[in-house]
Design a protein around this motif. Structure first.
Motif, PDB file in Angstrom:
ATOM      1  N   LYS A   1      -8.996  11.839  14.188  1.00 37.99           N
ATOM      2  CA  LYS A   1      -7.685  11.268  14.483  1.00 37.99           C
ATOM      3  C   LYS A   1      -7.661   9.797  14.049  1.00 37.99           C
ATOM      4  CE  LYS A   1      -5.337  11.847  18.195  1.00 37.99           C
ATOM      5  NZ  LYS A   1      -4.111  12.335  17.576  1.00 37.99           N
TER       6      LYS A   1
ATOM      7  N   SER B   1      -0.563  14.575  19.390  1.00 36.79           N
ATOM      8  CA  SER B   1      -0.013  15.104  18.139  1.00 36.79           C
ATOM      9  C   SER B   1       0.634  14.042  17.254  1.00 36.79           C
ATOM     10  CB  SER B   1       1.026  16.196  18.458  1.00 36.79           C
ATOM     11  OG  SER B   1       2.091  15.655  19.240  1.00 36.79           O
TER      12      SER B   1
ATOM     13  N   SER C   1       1.126  11.232  14.484  1.00 32.21           N
ATOM     14  CA  SER C   1       0.469  10.910  13.219  1.00 32.21           C
ATOM     15  C   SER C   1       0.238   9.404  13.121  1.00 32.21           C
ATOM     16  CB  SER C   1       1.338  11.360  12.046  1.00 32.21           C
ATOM     17  OG  SER C   1       2.541  10.603  12.002  1.00 32.21           O
ATOM     18  N   SER C   2      -0.608   8.996  12.175  1.00 35.08           N
ATOM     19  CA  SER C   2      -0.863   7.572  11.954  1.00 35.08           C
ATOM     20  C   SER C   2       0.413   6.855  11.542  1.00 35.08           C
ATOM     21  CB  SER C   2      -1.947   7.382  10.873  1.00 35.08           C
ATOM     22  OG  SER C   2      -3.191   7.861  11.304  1.00 35.08           O
TER      23      SER C   2
END
Length: 275
Positions: free
Chosen positions: A54, A125, A127-128
């Motif tokens: 992650k 969940s 995102s970057s």
């Protein structure tokens, strides 16, 4: 012993970018474990061993530019600072310190996103890219530089230990082997020893940096502790052991990472010089 050629600015830039990308992608899972061990919420709540990649997206974006900025600045400063021979270690300390400031201008924003993704600060969940959007919405550009001075405070002592030791070990090994430059694997061993030593000694500063980056409070609206106060709080509330949280994975990944980082750099820069 043959005279050692010096890389150009562009050669240092390209080799540094390649080295930084290689080490950050290869050792990202160990960095994730280290970050979760250092988080205030605890290792398990921060994610444990789940989702250890992650935040890797932010590393892909910032790794090559940050490492390229470091090495190109480092090589340039080594030639600009008029300290050589017996004063060479001082030259290496100053050059590495200036290079770290340059690299942190690129690295810290990606580090903020990475640490928050690694500890699921915005949900499992997210995102970057979404995390970056949330930082911009809540804190503006300043949010990307949360912990900048703490990072500088960690990196300058780290590089002031790592690079003089690295250059010293390379110099002694070159004398022993009567050969310059060293092969990439020989430089990698020097980088591993230097990196591991510096990593272990600067772990408390790394813990402090992680805590600052994971603090979501807005300094303009809420009172946040100063760095000395934060350091004292960790020591009083969690004990001295907390200041060395993550020392094993940090030392492991920087020791191994130092071998890859500096080994790949030496391999790449000499490859570019010979083409």
């Amino acid at each position: 012993m043959a005279a050692e050629r010096k890389p150009t600015f562009v050669q240092s830039l390209a080799a540094g970018g390649l080295a930084g990308t290689a080490v950050d992608l290869l050792f990202f899972p160990i960095d994730t474990v280290k970050t979760r061990l250092q988080s205030a919420q605890g290792f398990v709540k921060a994610g444990g061993f789940r989702g250890i990649y992650k935040g890797v997206g932010s590393v892909v974006v910032g790794s090559a530019p940050g490492a390229a900025a470091f090495f190109s600045t480092y090589e340039a400063m080594k030639h600009l600072i008029p300290l050589h021979d017996q004063l060479a270690p001082v030259n290496h300390m100053l050059s590495a310190s200036v290079a770290e400031v340059a690299a942190c201008l690129i690295r810290v924003p990606t580090e903020v996103i990475k640490t928050r993704m690694q500890t699921s600060m915005y949900g499992a969940s997210t995102s970057s890219f979404k995390a970056a959007t949330l930082v911009l919405q809540h804190d503006g550009i300043r949010g990307f530089y949360r912990g900048f001075w703490t990072t500088i405070m960690r990196e300058i002592p780290f590089t002031s230990l790592q690079f003089p030791l690295y250059e010293f070990l390379k110099h002694r090994l070159s004398i022993y082997l009567d050969r310059k430059p060293l092969y990439a694997h020989e430089a990698a061993v020097c980088g591993s020893i230097a990196g591991g030593t510096a990593a272990a000694l600067t772990t408390p500063l790394d813990v402090l940096k992680t805590r600052v980056m994971l603090d979501l409070r807005d300094p303009s609206k809420q009172q946040v502790p100063s760095l000395p106060m934060r350091f004292r709080q960790i020591y009083v509330q969690e004990g001295a052991k907390a200041l060395f949280a993550g020392i094993v994975p940090r030392t492991m990944w920087i020791s191994a990472g130092g071998a890859v980082f500096l080994g790949v750099y030496e391999w790449a820069v000499h490859g570019f010089m010979n083409t």
